[in-house]
Design an enzyme around this catalytic site. Structure first.
Site, mmCIF file in Angstrom:
data_model
loop_
_atom_site.group_PDB
_atom_site.id
_atom_site.type_symbol
_atom_site.label_atom_id
_atom_site.label_comp_id
_atom_site.label_asym_id
_atom_site.label_seq_id
_atom_site.Cartn_x
_atom_site.Cartn_y
_atom_site.Cartn_z
ATOM 1 N N HIS A 178 -69.455 12.485 -66.540
ATOM 2 C CA HIS A 178 -70.511 11.427 -67.168
ATOM 3 C C HIS A 178 -72.064 11.798 -66.966
ATOM 4 C CE1 HIS A 178 -66.700 9.390 -65.775
ATOM 5 N NE2 HIS A 178 -66.995 8.552 -66.602
ATOM 6 N N HIS A 214 -74.749 7.331 -60.865
ATOM 7 C CA HIS A 214 -75.368 6.333 -61.580
ATOM 8 C C HIS A 214 -76.292 4.984 -61.063
ATOM 9 C CE1 HIS A 214 -72.469 7.807 -64.662
ATOM 10 N NE2 HIS A 214 -71.492 7.601 -63.914
HETATM 11 ZN ZN LIG Z 1 -68.018 10.898 -63.574
HETATM 12 ZN ZN LIG Z 2 -73.362 15.047 -65.498
#
Ligand SMILES: [Zn+2]
Ligand SMILES: [Zn+2]
Ligand SMILES: [Zn+2]
Length: 437
Positions: free
Chosen positions: A154, A113
């Site tokens: 994610h 991220h």
């Molecule tokens: Zn994750």
């Molecule tokens: Zn992913």
């Protein structure tokens, strides 16, 4: 089970026993403890084709090839982050020098991220360990075409951001639909910058996608696209939070699913990302992945509470996935004709981003301008204003930068002045030169 070809597999363990965001945070010290026990218990380290290596420590120079850190690289990380990124670099080194056939960095803290500009931590990530590894590979082993397949639950929004304008780095992210999970991004139409259309691929999956759904996407979408892209190196961001027991997500993947996915994708390097079911998932998913990478039998690796009847994928989920695969493949096959419609005769293209650093509570407003270029990824200029009071300008030359983009980038950094900015940065991904004023 049919005997597969054995491979030499490198493992790099770094559980970061002394580092956590807070004592009860899901990204905490114990995350890899049970995994390490399970790996010993299974006798995985006794196989002659599995080798364990200690991670090296990444440097500020390594970080500066991938990020613009504000105010500077070493102020946004702890030693654990340097070792986690260093572990990924070690995995890459062992593969690139031919010491092993593939390698798996079981390290934390994670990184996918973390975006190009770093004002602080978001989504438990400070710096992007895959990007630091990729830029290390290019600076030490020459320019490579690289594919990152992010199978963390994610959206790999940080990796996507760093390579949005790079036609030589293919970022494919499989993740739970952003309408139902952090960070809320990663939709099919997010397809890369104007000089890199198709080098970003997003496959948002419905909640309760099971092994079957992931494997279908690998077989029918990921492998065919990799076949056409022809990467020199395939990297798997091997997050394990798709597991049916993960407390943060809503997917139904099992250890068998993870191992089979890995066997089919056959990445050169795997890097652990998320995965927060510390006792019920990680020991089994990781053991399965390691055995699959080494070409060993993984059919016996099962969670004690594994029940395939409870994890049978609903027909509606299967249908949604089939439609999405078709949509993505349609976009992919038209990628070469999209540029003209998108840019017309513009000389540059701009995008505005509002970025929230949920871990550190920082807000950032950013404008990214990319020079339209048919010969390289294009010089990128970023203006970024953060709620910390840091206002910055960054000029970024792409890898394999063409002479015109280089001239324009160097000129624009040269004439830039502090004043409305408190820092100005210059990052050259071709030569590795990093400057600031
Ligand atoms: Zn994750
Ligand atoms: Zn992913
Ligand atoms: Zn250019």
């Amino acid at each position: 089970m049919a005997t597969k070809k054995l491979k030499k597999t490198g493992l790099i363990f770094f559980p970061a026993f002394d580092w956590a965001i807070s004592p009860t945070h899901p990204e905490r010290e114990e995350r890899l403890l049970y995994t390490q026990d399970q790996v010993f218990e299974e006798g995985i380290l006794d196989f002659d084709n599995i080798y364990e290596y200690k991670p090296q420590i990444a440097t500020a120079e390594d970080i500066n090839r991938a990020h613009i850190c504000v105010p500077d690289a070493l102020s946004v990380v702890t030693e654990s982050h340097l070792i986690s990124a260093g572990g990924a670099i070690t995995a890459a080194r062992k593969v690139l020098t031919g010491e092993v056939d593939n390698a798996f960095a079981l390290v934390r803290p994670p990184g996918h991220h973390a975006m190009l500009v770093v004002h602080g931590a978001r989504g438990f990530c400070n710096v992007n360990i895959e990007a630091i590894m990729i830029e290390y590979i290019r600076s030490h082993y020459g320019h490579k075409r690289i594919a990152v397949v992010d199978t963390d639950c994610h959206h790999g929004d940080g990796t996507q951001d760093i390579y949005w304008n790079d036609p030589d780095t293919l970022c494919i992210s499989l993740h739970q639909d952003g309408r139902t999970l952090y960070p809320g991004t990663g939709f099919i139409n997010d397809f890369g910058g104007p000089n890199a259309l198709g080098a970003t691929i997003n496959v948002p999956l419905p909640p309760e996608t099971a092994d079957e759904g992931y494997l279908t996407v690998i077989d029918r979408l990921v492998l065919p696209i990799l076949d056409e892209f022809k990467p020199d190196i395939v990297i798997n961001s091997a997050g394990q939070d798709n597991h049916y027991s993960d407390p943060l997500t809503n997917m139904w993947v099992s250890a068998q699913g993870y191992a089979t996915l890995n066997a089919r994708l056959a990445p050169d390097i795997a890097v652990l990302e998320g995965g927060y079911s510390i006792e019920r998932a990680l020991p089994y998913t990781n053991a399965g992945i390691i055995l699959a990478m080494a070409g060993l039998d993984y059919s016996h690796v099962r969670e004690p509470d594994y029940n395939p009847d409870k994890l049978r994928q609903h027909a509606s989920v299967t249908r949604t996935i089939a439609e999405e695969i078709e949509q993505v493949l349609r976009l992919w096959s038209s990628r070469r004709n999209m540029k003209r419609n998108l840019v017309g005769d513009a000389r540059c293209l701009r995008r505005n981003k509002n970025i929230y650093y949920d871990t550190d509570g920082i807000r950032e407003r950013q404008t990214e301008t990319v020079r339209i270029c048919d010969d390289c990824g294009g010089t990128v200029t970023i203006e970024s204003f953060a709620s910390t009071g840091n206002n910055i300008l960054a000029v970024i030359l792409p890898s394999r930068c063409c002479p015109e983009c280089r001239a324009e980038g160097e000129e624009s950094y040269g004439r830039s002045k502090l004043g409305k900015y408190n820092h100005i940065y210059f990052q050259d991904r071709t030569t590795g030169i990093f400057l600031s004023k």
